[in-house]
Motif scaffolding. Structure first.
Motif, PDB file in Angstrom:
ATOM      1  N   TRP A 253      39.536  26.288  75.723  1.00 17.58           N
ATOM      2  CA  TRP A 253      39.786  27.674  75.457  1.00 17.58           C
ATOM      3  C   TRP A 253      38.756  28.269  74.650  1.00 17.58           C
ATOM      4  O   TRP A 253      38.364  29.297  74.821  1.00 17.58           O
ATOM      5  N   LYS A 254      38.512  27.603  73.293  1.00 17.78           N
ATOM      6  CA  LYS A 254      37.739  28.125  72.368  1.00 17.78           C
ATOM      7  C   LYS A 254      36.014  28.104  72.727  1.00 17.78           C
ATOM      8  O   LYS A 254      35.506  28.848  72.290  1.00 17.78           O
ATOM      9  N   THR A 255      35.875  27.103  73.779  1.00 20.12           N
ATOM     10  CA  THR A 255      34.418  27.205  74.099  1.00 20.12           C
ATOM     11  C   THR A 255      34.131  28.036  75.269  1.00 20.12           C
ATOM     12  O   THR A 255      32.915  28.027  75.606  1.00 20.12           O
ATOM     13  N   THR A 256      35.043  28.747  75.736  1.00 23.91           N
ATOM     14  CA  THR A 256      34.871  29.692  76.924  1.00 23.91           C
ATOM     15  C   THR A 256      35.258  30.998  76.742  1.00 23.91           C
ATOM     16  O   THR A 256      35.598  31.273  75.659  1.00 23.91           O
ATOM     17  N   GLU A 257      34.792  32.041  77.922  1.00 25.66           N
ATOM     18  CA  GLU A 257      34.867  33.415  77.459  1.00 25.66           C
ATOM     19  C   GLU A 257      35.810  33.987  78.464  1.00 25.66           C
ATOM     20  O   GLU A 257      36.517  33.355  79.102  1.00 25.66           O
ATOM     21  N   SER A 258      36.107  35.527  78.418  1.00 28.27           N
ATOM     22  CA  SER A 258      37.017  36.010  79.041  1.00 28.27           C
ATOM     23  C   SER A 258      37.145  35.648  80.572  1.00 28.27           C
ATOM     24  O   SER A 258      38.256  35.844  81.052  1.00 28.27           O
ATOM     25  N   THR A 259      35.854  35.706  81.170  1.00 30.40           N
ATOM     26  CA  THR A 259      36.144  35.594  82.752  1.00 30.40           C
ATOM     27  C   THR A 259      36.592  34.531  82.906  1.00 30.40           C
ATOM     28  O   THR A 259      37.737  34.205  84.008  1.00 30.40           O
ATOM     29  N   TYR A 260      36.358  33.068  82.217  1.00 31.60           N
ATOM     30  CA  TYR A 260      36.959  31.976  82.512  1.00 31.60           C
ATOM     31  C   TYR A 260      38.562  32.269  81.972  1.00 31.60           C
ATOM     32  O   TYR A 260      39.267  31.531  82.796  1.00 31.60           O
ATOM     33  N   HIS A 261      38.760  32.693  80.893  1.00 31.18           N
ATOM     34  CA  HIS A 261      40.164  32.640  80.593  1.00 31.18           C
ATOM     35  C   HIS A 261      41.151  33.413  81.790  1.00 31.18           C
ATOM     36  O   HIS A 261      42.398  32.968  81.928  1.00 31.18           O
ATOM     37  N   ASN A 262      40.607  34.609  82.301  1.00 31.10           N
ATOM     38  CA  ASN A 262      41.423  35.374  83.242  1.00 31.10           C
ATOM     39  C   ASN A 262      41.452  34.407  84.550  1.00 31.10           C
ATOM     40  O   ASN A 262      42.631  34.240  85.036  1.00 31.10           O
ATOM     41  N   MET A 263      40.545  33.654  84.994  1.00 35.99           N
ATOM     42  CA  MET A 263      40.765  32.988  86.071  1.00 35.99           C
ATOM     43  C   MET A 263      41.544  31.720  85.861  1.00 35.99           C
ATOM     44  O   MET A 263      42.282  31.308  86.766  1.00 35.99           O
ATOM     45  N   LEU A 264      41.468  31.084  84.691  1.00 35.46           N
ATOM     46  CA  LEU A 264      42.127  30.049  84.163  1.00 35.46           C
ATOM     47  C   LEU A 264      43.806  30.445  84.239  1.00 35.46           C
ATOM     48  O   LEU A 264      44.553  29.814  84.704  1.00 35.46           O
ATOM     49  N   LEU A 265      43.937  31.774  83.699  1.00 34.40           N
ATOM     50  CA  LEU A 265      45.303  32.139  83.774  1.00 34.40           C
ATOM     51  C   LEU A 265      45.939  32.488  85.163  1.00 34.40           C
ATOM     52  O   LEU A 265      47.137  31.987  85.444  1.00 34.40           O
TER      53      LEU A 265
END
Ligand code: HEM
Length: 143
Positions: free
Chosen positions: A76-88
């Motif tokens: 989580w801490k090493t990635t950004e919002s595009t990654y976070h949205n796709m992961l969610l």
């Protein structure tokens, strides 16, 4: 702790393979094979599978959740919002697959209407699992 990361990656893959493999087995092998059986015969086949299926599926789901949350915490801490949205989005789809998989091995009613609802649930679960695996491959390419 590099070794823990490797164990958790292994746990995630092993659990995912078990859940998706079980859904494939139920939807593509068992359901067509017993679809034309009488309700009584269907009940006896499903009852003989149910206990082992439940233990296997519930353990694998626990493995997915533990390793998935660990992987999420790690990344989580090493990635950004595009990654976070796709992961969610992936986690949301994964929860639907998990609920459908639990639903498909729960209860013992084999009435035709109930049976076809569970078959539809398994079909949806299979389609979503294929999408999740593609999303996971894409997520990996983002970091
Ligand atoms: C049916 C459910 C699921 C399937 C089919 C699935 C599938 C996968 C696959 C194939 C990978 C790639 C593994 C690798 O290359 O080592 C992966 C990675 C991952 N999964 Fe899952 N997963 C599921 C559920 C979950 C859940 C519930 C979570 C979080 C709570 C989660 C979080 C993650 C994370 C954070 C990664 C690492 C992604 C990356 O490399 O950037 N997964 N998953």
């Amino acid at each position: 702790m590099e070794w823990l990361n490797i164990i958790m990656r292994w746990l995630h893959l092993a659990s995912v393979i078990t859940v998706v493999g079980t859904v494939v087995f139920l939807r593509l092998i068992i359901k067509p094979a017993i679809g034309n059986f009488s309700e009584e015969k269907r009940l006896s086949v499903l009852n003989s599978l149910q206990y082992r299926l439940k233990i296997l599926l519930h353990s694998a789901i626990a493995g997915i959740l533990i390793s998935g949350l660990y992987n999420t915490h790690l990344i989580w801490k090493t990635t950004e919002s595009t990654y976070h949205n796709m992961l969610l989005f992936k986690i949301l789809l994964a929860l639907i697959v998990i609920i459908l998989a639990i639903y498909s091995v729960s209860g013992s009613s084999t009435k035709n209407q109930y049976f076809s609802k569970k078959t539809q649930g398994l079909t949806l679960s299979l389609i979503l699992a294929v999408i999740i695996i593609a999303l996971s491959a894409f997520l990996r390419s983002l970091h």
